[in-house]
Design a protein around this motif. Sequence first.
Motif, PDB file in Angstrom:
ATOM      1  N   ARG A  13     -13.782  12.691  -8.063  1.00  0.00           N
ATOM      2  CA  ARG A  13     -15.205  13.004  -7.834  1.00  0.00           C
ATOM      3  C   ARG A  13     -16.053  11.743  -7.885  1.00  0.00           C
ATOM      4  NH1 ARG A  13     -15.370  16.959 -12.657  1.00  0.00           N
ATOM      5  NH2 ARG A  13     -14.023  15.247 -13.294  1.00  0.00           N
ATOM      6  N   ASP A  33      -5.795   5.851  -3.114  1.00  0.00           N
ATOM      7  CA  ASP A  33      -5.439   6.909  -4.069  1.00  0.00           C
ATOM      8  C   ASP A  33      -3.963   7.234  -3.874  1.00  0.00           C
ATOM      9  OD1 ASP A  33      -7.459   9.237  -5.624  1.00  0.00           O
ATOM     10  OD2 ASP A  33      -5.285   9.548  -5.510  1.00  0.00           O
ATOM     11  N   ASP A  53      -0.050   3.510  -4.895  1.00  0.00           N
ATOM     12  CA  ASP A  53      -0.179   3.452  -6.347  1.00  0.00           C
ATOM     13  C   ASP A  53      -0.821   2.115  -6.706  1.00  0.00           C
ATOM     14  OD1 ASP A  53       0.037   3.280  -9.048  1.00  0.00           O
ATOM     15  OD2 ASP A  53       2.180   3.762  -9.135  1.00  0.00           O
TER      16      ASP A  53
HETATM   17  P1  ADP Z   1     -12.900  12.139 -11.466  1.00  0.00           P
HETATM   18  O1  ADP Z   1     -13.300  12.708 -12.790  1.00  0.00           O
HETATM   19  O2  ADP Z   1     -13.841  11.111 -10.942  1.00  0.00           O
HETATM   20  O3  ADP Z   1     -12.551  13.205 -10.439  1.00  0.00           O
HETATM   21  P2  ADP Z   1     -10.082  11.704 -11.863  1.00  0.00           P
HETATM   22  O4  ADP Z   1      -9.487  10.981 -13.026  1.00  0.00           O
HETATM   23  O5  ADP Z   1      -9.889  13.192 -11.814  1.00  0.00           O
HETATM   24  O6  ADP Z   1     -11.598  11.305 -11.790  1.00  0.00           O
HETATM   25  O7  ADP Z   1      -9.557  11.131 -10.488  1.00  0.00           O
HETATM   26  C1  ADP Z   1      -9.001   9.912 -10.390  1.00  0.00           C
HETATM   27  C2  ADP Z   1      -8.301   9.724  -9.068  1.00  0.00           C
HETATM   28  O8  ADP Z   1      -7.505   8.547  -9.212  1.00  0.00           O
HETATM   29  C3  ADP Z   1      -7.355  10.853  -8.660  1.00  0.00           C
HETATM   30  O9  ADP Z   1      -7.624  11.222  -7.324  1.00  0.00           O
HETATM   31  C4  ADP Z   1      -5.964  10.228  -8.820  1.00  0.00           C
HETATM   32  O10 ADP Z   1      -5.049  10.681  -7.831  1.00  0.00           O
HETATM   33  C5  ADP Z   1      -6.243   8.758  -8.646  1.00  0.00           C
HETATM   34  N1  ADP Z   1      -5.267   7.904  -9.325  1.00  0.00           N
HETATM   35  C6  ADP Z   1      -4.827   8.021 -10.606  1.00  0.00           C
HETATM   36  N2  ADP Z   1      -3.913   7.067 -10.871  1.00  0.00           N
HETATM   37  C7  ADP Z   1      -3.771   6.319  -9.737  1.00  0.00           C
HETATM   38  C8  ADP Z   1      -2.978   5.204  -9.371  1.00  0.00           C
HETATM   39  N3  ADP Z   1      -2.129   4.626 -10.221  1.00  0.00           N
HETATM   40  N4  ADP Z   1      -3.110   4.711  -8.114  1.00  0.00           N
HETATM   41  C9  ADP Z   1      -3.956   5.282  -7.233  1.00  0.00           C
HETATM   42  N5  ADP Z   1      -4.730   6.328  -7.515  1.00  0.00           N
HETATM   43  C10 ADP Z   1      -4.644   6.856  -8.747  1.00  0.00           C
END
Ligand code: ADP
Length: 220
Positions: A13, A33, A53
Amino acid sequence: MRATQFVIIGLGRFGSSIGRELVELGCEVLGVDRDEEKVQELSEVLTHAVVADATDEEVLRSVGARNFDCGVVAIGDDIQASILAAILLKELGVKKVVAKAVTELHGRVLERIGVDRVIYPERDMGIRVAHQLVSPNLLDYIELSKRYTIAEMTVPACLNGKSLAAVNPRGRFGCSVVAINKTKGIVIAPTADDVLTEKDVMVVIGTNEQIEQFQESIRR
Ligand code: ADP
């Protein structure tokens, strides 16, 4: 120089909201992501979006992360991934790294590893909303220091048609109106003769107490 090329790690978000707004503001945005669905959702909106990642150094190198003016680490719940991504962006030489923290400790670690700006979205928004709930005229504010604030306040009906000399916030409370945003345009450094109209927005500078007292005096 204004940063115009951004890499956003994590398109949840928070990250997706920053990305959308940056694109609206005319910036180039690369979103990263590991969740393919998140990337798909934003592939039409962002300049580029890749499934990867962000804790993998090679991955960040291959997307050219070091060429970006600013990196935003918007990973929340996976604290380890957030810290690793932030370290990698710093090590790759991204000039400015901004990261979201979910706890105080997470934030302290991010600061320690050299993140330029740590943001606590829920905490900060909660504080902001509390201020606005207590002072219904308050639209927004910036804390200049622990003592001084700039606040944006809506002009209530009780001040309609009154000049600044009549309202006299400086004489009565010690705070100054530095601008009035009217429908016709903004009046910078207004004089005593400038007249307020209901729904204008006043920009007021002063100590926290002065601004609170002024607000209290015009509460409906
Ligand atoms: P928010 O509260 O803003 O929605 P989240 O923690 O739910 O935050 O979302 C974080 C995003 O980061 C998710 O879409 C997740 O897939 C992504 N994410 C988490 N770890 C990694 C990573 N190692 N590499 C890339 N993306 C990541």
